[in-house]
Write a protein that holds these residues in place. Structure first.
Motif, PDB file in Angstrom:
ATOM      1  N   THR A 294      25.431  34.846  39.386  1.00  0.00           N
ATOM      2  CA  THR A 294      26.490  34.056  38.773  1.00  0.00           C
ATOM      3  C   THR A 294      27.838  34.494  39.338  1.00  0.00           C
ATOM      4  O   THR A 294      27.966  35.571  39.937  1.00  0.00           O
ATOM      5  CB  THR A 294      26.499  34.233  37.245  1.00  0.00           C
ATOM      6  N   THR A 295      28.840  33.657  39.122  1.00  0.00           N
ATOM      7  CA  THR A 295      30.184  34.021  39.557  1.00  0.00           C
ATOM      8  C   THR A 295      30.655  35.285  38.843  1.00  0.00           C
ATOM      9  O   THR A 295      31.304  36.146  39.442  1.00  0.00           O
ATOM     10  CB  THR A 295      31.164  32.867  39.280  1.00  0.00           C
ATOM     11  N   ASN A 296      30.317  35.401  37.560  1.00  0.00           N
ATOM     12  CA  ASN A 296      30.697  36.598  36.809  1.00  0.00           C
ATOM     13  C   ASN A 296      30.090  37.854  37.417  1.00  0.00           C
ATOM     14  O   ASN A 296      30.737  38.905  37.492  1.00  0.00           O
ATOM     15  CB  ASN A 296      30.252  36.460  35.348  1.00  0.00           C
ATOM     16  N   GLN A 297      28.827  37.755  37.832  1.00  0.00           N
ATOM     17  CA  GLN A 297      28.181  38.906  38.466  1.00  0.00           C
ATOM     18  C   GLN A 297      28.905  39.303  39.750  1.00  0.00           C
ATOM     19  O   GLN A 297      29.080  40.491  40.027  1.00  0.00           O
ATOM     20  CB  GLN A 297      26.726  38.573  38.804  1.00  0.00           C
ATOM     21  N   ALA A 298      29.290  38.305  40.534  1.00  0.00           N
ATOM     22  CA  ALA A 298      29.986  38.590  41.789  1.00  0.00           C
ATOM     23  C   ALA A 298      31.300  39.319  41.526  1.00  0.00           C
ATOM     24  O   ALA A 298      31.634  40.295  42.208  1.00  0.00           O
ATOM     25  CB  ALA A 298      30.239  37.294  42.557  1.00  0.00           C
ATOM     26  N   VAL A 299      32.050  38.851  40.528  1.00  0.00           N
ATOM     27  CA  VAL A 299      33.335  39.483  40.200  1.00  0.00           C
ATOM     28  C   VAL A 299      33.115  40.900  39.678  1.00  0.00           C
ATOM     29  O   VAL A 299      33.822  41.844  40.063  1.00  0.00           O
ATOM     30  CB  VAL A 299      34.104  38.641  39.170  1.00  0.00           C
ATOM     31  N   LEU A 300      32.120  41.087  38.809  1.00  0.00           N
ATOM     32  CA  LEU A 300      31.846  42.411  38.249  1.00  0.00           C
ATOM     33  C   LEU A 300      31.397  43.381  39.330  1.00  0.00           C
ATOM     34  O   LEU A 300      31.880  44.521  39.396  1.00  0.00           O
ATOM     35  CB  LEU A 300      30.768  42.300  37.163  1.00  0.00           C
ATOM     36  N   THR A 301      30.496  42.949  40.198  1.00  0.00           N
ATOM     37  CA  THR A 301      30.006  43.835  41.261  1.00  0.00           C
ATOM     38  C   THR A 301      31.122  44.171  42.237  1.00  0.00           C
ATOM     39  O   THR A 301      31.235  45.305  42.708  1.00  0.00           O
ATOM     40  CB  THR A 301      28.824  43.189  42.003  1.00  0.00           C
ATOM     41  N   TRP A 302      31.956  43.169  42.555  1.00  0.00           N
ATOM     42  CA  TRP A 302      33.131  43.437  43.399  1.00  0.00           C
ATOM     43  C   TRP A 302      34.014  44.495  42.754  1.00  0.00           C
ATOM     44  O   TRP A 302      34.487  45.425  43.425  1.00  0.00           O
ATOM     45  CB  TRP A 302      33.938  42.148  43.598  1.00  0.00           C
TER      46      TRP A 302
END
Length: 330
Positions: free
Chosen positions: A143-151
């Protein structure tokens, strides 16, 4: 001339996108780099001891150029091994750089995180290009949220390590082979793509500016918690090592049980990122797991060499009860 160059850029980008889409995806390129780099480390680790130490060791453990074998003493096999080692010694003597250049890894990591954040916020052409090339090859997506959190977690790691280079670790005059530096730079460049590349479908469908605060998934919650624990533990290890008298044996805290607990924490950090960034229906992120494969292989070999160095310098009896890096395993 400038107009001609500008006119060539769209066709070149289209050709590159076609290659990535129909032959190999950006995630697969990152995975291939990580796996091949790990294989290279294992191949070097399988070479004769004297050559392996010249190729792999750096800093205070860096092997010295061995003296040539005495005439009339060495057998033909030993002489051949000696010549091979001398060749490796000559090869590794070229391009020695300051060990302090390790900080370039974290400068690159932080700058890469900022670059991809800027691309994300501006719907940049580069992130769009890579996402489009990747989306054709994705069956499931983060998800987009996962991408932001992992970043964000990757950015935190880069910032903390950069802070340690300037404010915690003591300056060193030791050298390292430039190949170690090149490999490290390539690793951090690839990892900063890996933390978001498997979210390409979501990024393209929802728009890169979208982000919703919602209850974290089990993967996100477990991965983030593991990351924070390992992140704090590694900082404590590095701070303790920096407080020791030069070349003394670390024995407090986790060092009482492990030769290199800071390496253990490093592996846990990337394991946590792989869990946090697991696409829908998967237990982990395959691209980041490949990065973990390289990290664990590289640090595992280094931890084994550190054990040998400690045994030579401080005695085997002082470290015999410790694991190298992974409790009950290695």
């Amino acid at each position: 001339m400038e107009e001609g160059g500008g006119a060539l850029l769209p066709p070149l980008l289209h050709s590159l996108e076609h290659f990535l889409t129909h032959r190999v995806s950006p995630a697969q390129l990152c995975q291939a780099f990580f796996v091949l780099a790990a294989a290279g480390v294992l191949a070097v680790a399988a070479t004769p001891e004297s050559a392996r130490r010249l190729l792999l060791e750096y800093g205070p453990r860096q092997a010295k150029t061995p003296p040539p074998a005495a005439a009339g003493v060495a057998t033909s096999k030993a002489a051949s091994s000696s010549h091979f080692t001398e060749l490796i010694a000559w090869f590794t003597s070229m391009g020695n750089i300051p060990h302090s250049w390790f900080k370039h890894f974290y400068i690159l990591s932080v700058c890469s995180s900022l670059f991809w954040a800027a691309q994300y916020l501006s719907n940049g052409v580069i992130i769009t290009f890579l996402a489009q090339a990747q989306a054709e090859n994705l069956k499931t997506s983060m998800t987009t949220n996962q991408a932001v959190l992992t970043w964000l977690l990757m950015f935190m790691q880069g910032c903390r390590r950069l802070f340690e280079c300037f404010a915690v670790l003591r300056p060193s005059a030791s050298k390292m082979w430039i190949v170690h530096w090149v490999l490290g730079m390539a690793y951090y460049a690839c990892m900063n793509v890996s933390v978001w590349i498997e979210a390409s479908t979501s990024l393209l469908q929802t728009g890169k500016l979208s982000f919703e605060f919602e209850q974290p998934s089990p993967n996100e919650a477990i991965g983030t918690l593991l990351f924070l624990v390992a992140w704090i533990m590694q900082y404590r290890c590095h701070k303790y090592l920096a407080s020791l008298k030069k070349y003394s044996l670390p024995e407090d805290g986790m060092f009482a049980y492990l030769i290199c607990p800071h390496y253990t924490c490093e592996c846990l950090l990337y394991l946590s990122l792989a869990i946090t960034a697991a696409p829908t229906g998967q237990l982990y992120n395959r691209t980041i797991i490949c990065g973990l494969l390289f990290v664990s292989t590289n640090l595992g070999v280094t931890a084994g060499d550190t054990r040998k160095w400690y045994a030579e310098k401080f005695g085997q009896d002082r470290i015999q009860h410790r694991w190298n890096m992974v409790p009950l395993v290695y």
